[in-house]
Design a protein around this motif. Structure first.
Motif, PDB file in Angstrom:
ATOM      1  N   GLY A  59       0.810  -1.353  -0.123  1.00  0.00           N
ATOM      2  CA  GLY A  59      -0.014   0.054   0.114  1.00  0.00           C
ATOM      3  C   GLY A  59       0.827   1.069   0.177  1.00  0.00           C
ATOM      4  O   GLY A  59       0.253   2.420  -0.119  1.00  0.00           O
ATOM      5  N   GLU A  60       2.181   0.965   0.204  1.00  0.00           N
ATOM      6  CA  GLU A  60       3.030   2.116   0.299  1.00  0.00           C
ATOM      7  C   GLU A  60       2.444   3.432   1.287  1.00  0.00           C
ATOM      8  O   GLU A  60       2.462   4.502   0.665  1.00  0.00           O
ATOM      9  CB  GLU A  60       3.294   2.756  -1.157  1.00  0.00           C
ATOM     10  CG  GLU A  60       3.774   1.861  -2.110  1.00  0.00           C
ATOM     11  CD  GLU A  60       4.173   2.409  -3.718  1.00  0.00           C
ATOM     12  OE1 GLU A  60       3.411   3.418  -4.028  1.00  0.00           O
ATOM     13  OE2 GLU A  60       4.606   1.644  -4.489  1.00  0.00           O
ATOM     14  N   VAL A  61       2.506   2.792   2.402  1.00  0.00           N
ATOM     15  CA  VAL A  61       2.010   3.849   3.341  1.00  0.00           C
ATOM     16  C   VAL A  61       2.771   4.208   4.596  1.00  0.00           C
ATOM     17  O   VAL A  61       2.591   4.694   5.424  1.00  0.00           O
ATOM     18  CB  VAL A  61       0.532   3.678   3.993  1.00  0.00           C
ATOM     19  CG1 VAL A  61      -0.305   3.856   2.838  1.00  0.00           C
ATOM     20  CG2 VAL A  61       0.622   2.290   4.513  1.00  0.00           C
ATOM     21  N   VAL A  62       3.714   3.026   4.860  1.00  0.00           N
ATOM     22  CA  VAL A  62       4.976   3.253   5.751  1.00  0.00           C
ATOM     23  C   VAL A  62       6.161   3.668   5.452  1.00  0.00           C
ATOM     24  O   VAL A  62       6.675   3.215   4.532  1.00  0.00           O
ATOM     25  CB  VAL A  62       4.995   1.642   6.124  1.00  0.00           C
ATOM     26  CG1 VAL A  62       5.794   1.319   7.605  1.00  0.00           C
ATOM     27  CG2 VAL A  62       3.505   1.004   6.650  1.00  0.00           C
ATOM     28  N   SER A  63       6.616   4.631   6.063  1.00  0.00           N
ATOM     29  CA  SER A  63       8.095   5.194   5.921  1.00  0.00           C
ATOM     30  C   SER A  63       8.963   4.122   5.976  1.00  0.00           C
ATOM     31  O   SER A  63       8.923   3.204   6.706  1.00  0.00           O
ATOM     32  CB  SER A  63       8.224   6.250   6.755  1.00  0.00           C
ATOM     33  OG  SER A  63       8.608   5.869   7.982  1.00  0.00           O
ATOM     34  N   ARG A  64      10.433   4.500   5.398  1.00  0.00           N
ATOM     35  CA  ARG A  64      11.255   3.570   5.359  1.00  0.00           C
ATOM     36  C   ARG A  64      11.994   3.345   6.890  1.00  0.00           C
ATOM     37  O   ARG A  64      12.435   2.390   7.287  1.00  0.00           O
ATOM     38  CB  ARG A  64      12.516   3.974   4.337  1.00  0.00           C
ATOM     39  CG  ARG A  64      12.002   3.960   3.057  1.00  0.00           C
ATOM     40  CD  ARG A  64      13.335   3.945   2.107  1.00  0.00           C
ATOM     41  NE  ARG A  64      12.972   3.898   0.811  1.00  0.00           N
ATOM     42  CZ  ARG A  64      13.934   3.589  -0.197  1.00  0.00           C
ATOM     43  NH1 ARG A  64      15.062   3.188   0.029  1.00  0.00           N
ATOM     44  NH2 ARG A  64      13.315   3.369  -1.504  1.00  0.00           N
ATOM     45  N   VAL A  65      11.899   4.541   7.705  1.00  0.00           N
ATOM     46  CA  VAL A  65      12.558   4.489   8.913  1.00  0.00           C
ATOM     47  C   VAL A  65      11.483   3.371  10.002  1.00  0.00           C
ATOM     48  O   VAL A  65      12.074   2.487  10.574  1.00  0.00           O
ATOM     49  CB  VAL A  65      12.255   5.901   9.626  1.00  0.00           C
ATOM     50  CG1 VAL A  65      12.848   5.939  11.054  1.00  0.00           C
ATOM     51  CG2 VAL A  65      13.647   6.768   8.920  1.00  0.00           C
ATOM     52  N   THR A  66      10.042   3.808   9.656  1.00  0.00           N
ATOM     53  CA  THR A  66       9.325   2.905  10.416  1.00  0.00           C
ATOM     54  C   THR A  66       9.361   1.452  10.132  1.00  0.00           C
ATOM     55  O   THR A  66       9.425   0.497  10.893  1.00  0.00           O
ATOM     56  CB  THR A  66       7.741   3.470  10.385  1.00  0.00           C
ATOM     57  OG1 THR A  66       7.600   4.757  10.811  1.00  0.00           O
ATOM     58  CG2 THR A  66       6.787   2.608  11.008  1.00  0.00           C
ATOM     59  N   GLU A  67       9.467   1.311   8.825  1.00  0.00           N
ATOM     60  CA  GLU A  67       9.557  -0.213   8.368  1.00  0.00           C
ATOM     61  C   GLU A  67      10.913  -0.899   8.950  1.00  0.00           C
ATOM     62  O   GLU A  67      10.747  -1.851   9.300  1.00  0.00           O
ATOM     63  CB  GLU A  67       9.804  -0.140   6.917  1.00  0.00           C
ATOM     64  CG  GLU A  67       9.545  -1.662   6.221  1.00  0.00           C
ATOM     65  CD  GLU A  67       9.690  -1.714   4.703  1.00  0.00           C
ATOM     66  OE1 GLU A  67       9.946  -2.639   4.156  1.00  0.00           O
ATOM     67  OE2 GLU A  67       8.891  -0.769   4.217  1.00  0.00           O
ATOM     68  N   GLY A  68      11.961  -0.186   8.903  1.00  0.00           N
ATOM     69  CA  GLY A  68      13.193  -0.577   9.502  1.00  0.00           C
ATOM     70  C   GLY A  68      13.124  -0.918  10.891  1.00  0.00           C
ATOM     71  O   GLY A  68      13.572  -1.683  11.547  1.00  0.00           O
ATOM     72  N   LYS A  69      12.583  -0.012  11.793  1.00  0.00           N
ATOM     73  CA  LYS A  69      12.194  -0.095  13.304  1.00  0.00           C
ATOM     74  C   LYS A  69      11.465  -1.278  13.556  1.00  0.00           C
ATOM     75  O   LYS A  69      11.907  -1.977  14.358  1.00  0.00           O
ATOM     76  CB  LYS A  69      11.530   1.117  13.483  1.00  0.00           C
ATOM     77  CG  LYS A  69      11.415   1.353  15.157  1.00  0.00           C
ATOM     78  CD  LYS A  69      10.721   2.567  15.710  1.00  0.00           C
ATOM     79  CE  LYS A  69      11.442   3.908  15.191  1.00  0.00           C
ATOM     80  NZ  LYS A  69      10.492   4.928  15.716  1.00  0.00           N
ATOM     81  N   ILE A  70      10.236  -1.545  12.788  1.00  0.00           N
ATOM     82  CA  ILE A  70       9.395  -2.338  13.034  1.00  0.00           C
ATOM     83  C   ILE A  70      10.165  -3.795  12.634  1.00  0.00           C
ATOM     84  O   ILE A  70       9.953  -4.840  13.352  1.00  0.00           O
ATOM     85  CB  ILE A  70       8.041  -2.441  12.278  1.00  0.00           C
ATOM     86  CG1 ILE A  70       7.339  -1.263  12.665  1.00  0.00           C
ATOM     87  CG2 ILE A  70       7.337  -3.502  12.330  1.00  0.00           C
ATOM     88  CD1 ILE A  70       6.081  -0.834  11.830  1.00  0.00           C
ATOM     89  N   SER A  71      10.821  -3.896  11.648  1.00  0.00           N
ATOM     90  CA  SER A  71      11.486  -5.030  11.021  1.00  0.00           C
ATOM     91  C   SER A  71      12.483  -5.610  12.079  1.00  0.00           C
ATOM     92  O   SER A  71      12.707  -6.794  12.256  1.00  0.00           O
ATOM     93  CB  SER A  71      12.328  -4.824   9.825  1.00  0.00           C
ATOM     94  OG  SER A  71      11.351  -4.776   8.824  1.00  0.00           O
ATOM     95  N   SER A  72      13.274  -4.548  12.579  1.00  0.00           N
ATOM     96  CA  SER A  72      14.251  -4.832  13.663  1.00  0.00           C
ATOM     97  C   SER A  72      13.609  -5.699  15.062  1.00  0.00           C
ATOM     98  O   SER A  72      14.237  -6.366  15.701  1.00  0.00           O
ATOM     99  CB  SER A  72      15.070  -3.696  14.031  1.00  0.00           C
ATOM    100  OG  SER A  72      15.999  -3.921  15.067  1.00  0.00           O
ATOM    101  N   LEU A  73      12.330  -4.948  15.205  1.00  0.00           N
ATOM    102  CA  LEU A  73      11.773  -5.329  16.418  1.00  0.00           C
ATOM    103  C   LEU A  73      11.177  -6.956  16.069  1.00  0.00           C
ATOM    104  O   LEU A  73      11.354  -7.517  17.398  1.00  0.00           O
ATOM    105  CB  LEU A  73      10.467  -4.445  16.787  1.00  0.00           C
ATOM    106  CG  LEU A  73       9.744  -4.411  18.031  1.00  0.00           C
ATOM    107  CD1 LEU A  73      10.670  -3.789  19.081  1.00  0.00           C
ATOM    108  CD2 LEU A  73       8.400  -3.778  18.043  1.00  0.00           C
ATOM    109  N   LEU A  74      10.721  -6.702  15.217  1.00  0.00           N
ATOM    110  CA  LEU A  74      10.075  -8.292  14.632  1.00  0.00           C
ATOM    111  C   LEU A  74      11.144  -9.487  14.604  1.00  0.00           C
ATOM    112  O   LEU A  74      10.960 -10.560  15.182  1.00  0.00           O
ATOM    113  CB  LEU A  74       8.945  -8.252  13.814  1.00  0.00           C
ATOM    114  CG  LEU A  74       7.968  -7.272  13.685  1.00  0.00           C
ATOM    115  CD1 LEU A  74       7.051  -7.411  12.384  1.00  0.00           C
ATOM    116  CD2 LEU A  74       7.104  -7.753  14.888  1.00  0.00           C
TER     117      LEU A  74
END
Length: 242
Positions: A59-74
């Protein structure tokens, strides 16, 4: 005089055919274009056994910073507990799909066996309607009951979206809550929303309702134009010939 009348009739027929063609083309665009942008389960990327893909933002609604933060968390959650969470956004659903049916199909595509599904959680959102769904494996249910999972999808994600399509905050909040629960920590619960704000938010139309309304206005307007313009042209020719 007969020749002029024949020319007027010919022009009128031509304009009617032209406007009808325009209306049909635009109506077809309104009714058919959306499915062309729909995301199918078959278009989603495949996951390998050791996949490190945690966020799929179609959907291209998540920023790269947020995507990186969530990916690291998961990723840390998976390493520490064996529980894996994927978050997916899609741009639009096919007309015969719901976000839950899409999520179920994608879950079974990515994790085709009960053993593969056991420690998995999949959270998905359709960014056109902001509808959400979640699917979990059997082992996850013993740590995170369905009530909590559904609360993550329907409350934790939805509250920031109702406050102005805050997708980054919605997924960060969902990631934090999922990691806490799946790590064995107490459930922090959904965001608290004042009753007054909830009532105000309920008065806004959804994106789907807005899109349908705009499309209807355009089609009705064009249908009126297809009738009025040929008539106006006809009377103009009549006045010119008199």
């Amino acid at each position: 005089m007969k020749q002029l009348s024949s020319q007027i009739s010919s022009w009128r027929n031509y304009l009617q055919r032209l406007m009808l063609s325009v209306v049909l083309i635009l109506a077809t665009t309104v009714l058919v274009a959306d499915p062309a942008f729909a995301t199918s389960v078959y278009e989603m990327p495949s996951l390998t056994a050791d996949s490190s893909t945690w966020v799929v933002d179609k959907g291209e609604v998540v920023s790269r910073v947020t995507e990186g933060k969530i990916s690291s968390l998961l990723e840390n959650l998976a390493k520490q507990t064996g529980n894996e969470v994927r978050i997916v956004t899609i741009r639009h659903l096919d007309y015969d799909e719901t976000i839950q049916s899409f999520t179920n199909q994608l879950f079974e595509k990515w994790f085709p066996t009960p053993e593969a599904q056991a420690n998995q959680t999949l959270l998905a959102i359709d960014t056109v309607t902001n509808s959400t769904a979640i699917r979990t494996g059997e082992k996850v249910k013993s740590i995170m009951p369905d009530e909590i999972a559904q609360s993550v999808a329907s409350e934790t994600v939805q509250v920031p979206l109702r406050q102005g399509d805050k997708y980054n905050q919605a997924f960060e909040d969902a990631g934090d809550r999922l990691v806490a629960v799946l790590s064995g920590q107490p459930d922090p619960g959904p965001p608290q929303v004042a009753a007054e704000n909830a009532r105000v938010e309920g008065t806004f139309k959804t994106a789907a309702e807005t899109d349908r309304g705009s499309s209807t206005v355009w089609v009705v307007g064009l249908l009126i134009a297809a009738t009025v313009i040929p008539m106006a042209t006809y009377f103009w020719y009549q006045s010119m010939s008199s």
